[in-house]
Design a protein around this motif. Sequence first.
Motif, PDB file in Angstrom:
ATOM      1  N   GLY A 148       0.837  -1.192   0.000  1.00 33.87           N
ATOM      2  CA  GLY A 148       0.000   0.000   0.000  1.00 33.87           C
ATOM      3  C   GLY A 148       0.867   1.234   0.000  1.00 33.87           C
ATOM      4  N   GLU A 149       0.306   2.313   0.480  1.00 34.04           N
ATOM      5  CA  GLU A 149       1.063   3.561   0.500  1.00 34.04           C
ATOM      6  C   GLU A 149       0.606   4.439   1.654  1.00 34.04           C
ATOM      7  OE1 GLU A 149      -1.714   5.878  -2.814  1.00 34.04           O
ATOM      8  OE2 GLU A 149       0.243   5.066  -3.391  1.00 34.04           O
ATOM      9  N   ASN A 150       1.528   5.283   2.113  1.00 33.35           N
ATOM     10  CA  ASN A 150       1.257   6.245   3.188  1.00 33.35           C
ATOM     11  C   ASN A 150       0.708   5.557   4.439  1.00 33.35           C
ATOM     12  OD1 ASN A 150       1.414   8.873   4.124  1.00 33.35           O
ATOM     13  ND2 ASN A 150      -0.685   9.371   3.537  1.00 33.35           N
ATOM     14  N   GLN A 151       1.190   4.344   4.725  1.00 31.85           N
ATOM     15  CA  GLN A 151       0.727   3.595   5.894  1.00 31.85           C
ATOM     16  C   GLN A 151       1.403   4.155   7.145  1.00 31.85           C
ATOM     17  OE1 GLN A 151       1.706  -0.471   5.014  1.00 31.85           O
ATOM     18  NE2 GLN A 151       0.239  -0.625   3.339  1.00 31.85           N
ATOM     19  N   ARG A 152       0.589   4.541   8.130  1.00 30.56           N
ATOM     20  CA  ARG A 152       1.152   5.207   9.303  1.00 30.56           C
ATOM     21  C   ARG A 152       0.234   5.071  10.503  1.00 30.56           C
ATOM     22  NH1 ARG A 152      -1.507   8.647   6.057  1.00 30.56           N
ATOM     23  NH2 ARG A 152      -2.563  10.473   6.944  1.00 30.56           N
ATOM     24  N   ILE A 153       0.821   5.240  11.659  1.00 31.90           N
ATOM     25  CA  ILE A 153       0.091   5.309  12.918  1.00 31.90           C
ATOM     26  C   ILE A 153       0.145   6.748  13.409  1.00 31.90           C
ATOM     27  CG2 ILE A 153       0.022   4.548  15.320  1.00 31.90           C
ATOM     28  CD1 ILE A 153       1.336   1.959  14.453  1.00 31.90           C
ATOM     29  N   ASP A 154      -1.018   7.342  13.622  1.00 37.70           N
ATOM     30  CA  ASP A 154      -1.115   8.705  14.123  1.00 37.70           C
ATOM     31  C   ASP A 154      -1.733   8.650  15.521  1.00 37.70           C
ATOM     32  OD1 ASP A 154      -1.267  11.812  13.138  1.00 37.70           O
ATOM     33  OD2 ASP A 154      -2.891  11.310  14.510  1.00 37.70           O
ATOM     34  N   THR A 155      -0.995   9.116  16.527  1.00 36.50           N
ATOM     35  CA  THR A 155      -1.434   8.985  17.912  1.00 36.50           C
ATOM     36  C   THR A 155      -1.445  10.327  18.612  1.00 36.50           C
ATOM     37  OG1 THR A 155      -0.501   6.754  18.051  1.00 36.50           O
ATOM     38  CG2 THR A 155      -0.984   7.860  20.112  1.00 36.50           C
ATOM     39  N   LYS A 156      -2.472  10.539  19.420  1.00 33.20           N
ATOM     40  CA  LYS A 156      -2.567  11.737  20.254  1.00 33.20           C
ATOM     41  C   LYS A 156      -2.858  11.298  21.689  1.00 33.20           C
ATOM     42  CE  LYS A 156      -4.047  14.979  16.672  1.00 33.20           C
ATOM     43  NZ  LYS A 156      -3.751  14.058  15.569  1.00 33.20           N
ATOM     44  N   PHE A 157      -2.038  11.795  22.624  1.00 34.59           N
ATOM     45  CA  PHE A 157      -2.229  11.546  24.042  1.00 34.59           C
ATOM     46  C   PHE A 157      -2.593  12.864  24.716  1.00 34.59           C
ATOM     47  CE2 PHE A 157      -0.325   7.324  24.705  1.00 34.59           C
ATOM     48  CZ  PHE A 157       0.320   7.147  23.496  1.00 34.59           C
ATOM     49  N   SER A 158      -3.499  12.812  25.673  1.00 35.83           N
ATOM     50  CA  SER A 158      -3.779  13.989  26.499  1.00 35.83           C
ATOM     51  C   SER A 158      -3.989  13.529  27.928  1.00 35.83           C
ATOM     52  CB  SER A 158      -5.006  14.746  25.993  1.00 35.83           C
ATOM     53  OG  SER A 158      -6.156  13.930  26.014  1.00 35.83           O
ATOM     54  N   SER A 159      -3.525  14.325  28.890  1.00 34.11           N
ATOM     55  CA  SER A 159      -3.648  13.924  30.299  1.00 34.11           C
ATOM     56  C   SER A 159      -3.818  15.143  31.192  1.00 34.11           C
ATOM     57  CB  SER A 159      -2.421  13.127  30.742  1.00 34.11           C
ATOM     58  OG  SER A 159      -1.314  13.989  30.956  1.00 34.11           O
ATOM     59  N   TRP A 160      -4.495  14.915  32.306  1.00 35.37           N
ATOM     60  CA  TRP A 160      -4.632  15.907  33.367  1.00 35.37           C
ATOM     61  C   TRP A 160      -4.049  15.323  34.654  1.00 35.37           C
ATOM     62  CZ3 TRP A 160      -6.417  20.856  32.942  1.00 35.37           C
ATOM     63  CH2 TRP A 160      -7.135  21.195  31.787  1.00 35.37           C
ATOM     64  N   ASN A 161      -3.347  16.158  35.394  1.00 34.24           N
ATOM     65  CA  ASN A 161      -2.826  15.772  36.704  1.00 34.24           C
ATOM     66  C   ASN A 161      -3.335  16.781  37.729  1.00 34.24           C
ATOM     67  OD1 ASN A 161      -1.369  15.099  38.999  1.00 34.24           O
ATOM     68  ND2 ASN A 161       0.573  14.853  37.931  1.00 34.24           N
ATOM     69  N   PHE A 162      -4.080  16.275  38.721  1.00 37.42           N
ATOM     70  CA  PHE A 162      -4.573  17.101  39.821  1.00 37.42           C
ATOM     71  C   PHE A 162      -3.807  16.668  41.071  1.00 37.42           C
ATOM     72  CE2 PHE A 162      -7.896  16.464  36.719  1.00 37.42           C
ATOM     73  CZ  PHE A 162      -8.406  17.745  36.511  1.00 37.42           C
TER      74      PHE A 162
END
Length: 336
Positions: free
Chosen positions: A230-244
Amino acid sequence: MKRIVLLLALCSFSFGMAQSNLNDLLAAGLNDAERFTTSWLAPVTEAGIYSISNGWYNTADAKPLAGFEISIVGNITGFKNKSNKKSFTLNTADYENVQFVDGSSSKEVATALGDIEGVDVAINATIEGQQVSAQFELPSGLSSEDLNFVPSGYIQASVGLIKGTEVKARFLPKINTDDVSIGLYGFGIQHDFTKHLPADKLLPVAISAVIGYTNLSGEYDFTDTGAVSGENQRIDTKFSSWNFAAVVSTRLPVINFYGGLNYITGKSDTNILGRYEVETAGPDIVYNDPFMINNKVSGVSGNIGTKLKLGFFRLNADYNIAEFSTLTFGVNFGFR
């Protein structure tokens, strides 16, 4: 096994998506590929969220108006003794088309943190009206590369505002390599309640509350690494976190000690993107941007640390005990 994604590149976050043949699972169809990838990725995303959530404070004593500190912060989140996070049970009865080559019906296989290698599966099924036959090895993880930690790192700045209040920001400039891009940002606030007491200057300790938000995004291109073309095969990841956090620290001139109780909550969104062409006896089966995986994490942690202050130069280190425990260290330059 060929590469670890962005291993300690400028102390930034290592995704742990080490096994480039993850896209081979698409030969088993979308449902099987998504089920396996969800189980495989869950522990490393959890470790990543805990890792980026640390390092928000090195004292409970908030800076005065115009006081500032610039820090280089690194986190090492270990999983050496987390055997339950390094593998999961793959039961072929839960899958539509995946079978073990040796005929087993159930077997322990590696997660993205694990080290189980040499597990071969076969696909012999009719998928979307086409006959698919394939055989490949399941991906292993970071432990198979003798890595037992997930790192993260960033630059952080803190500035004192009105009485007892301090604002913070963290940043990792966008890093791009041939296969990987990654960046991080965050913001936080700290309020020192002891600053409101009449005897503030005489108190031996300070007590603060801290809230911090962190966002990390990264992309890994694995177009040329698997059997599924195939083509342009990729993993796109976003992490978000809160610390109280609730924090207490001593208020001595040179060496201080601090500790905190933290509630961490976060999520990850992982997109498998690109074009995937599964070879069949007839026309190829084509998947475009096949699926997205979400994972949520929350938990309580506690840490204890120390800070050495030598004029404008400071060093700190602390250990955070949580589901994934983290060693944090910082090199700081500050005024007031």
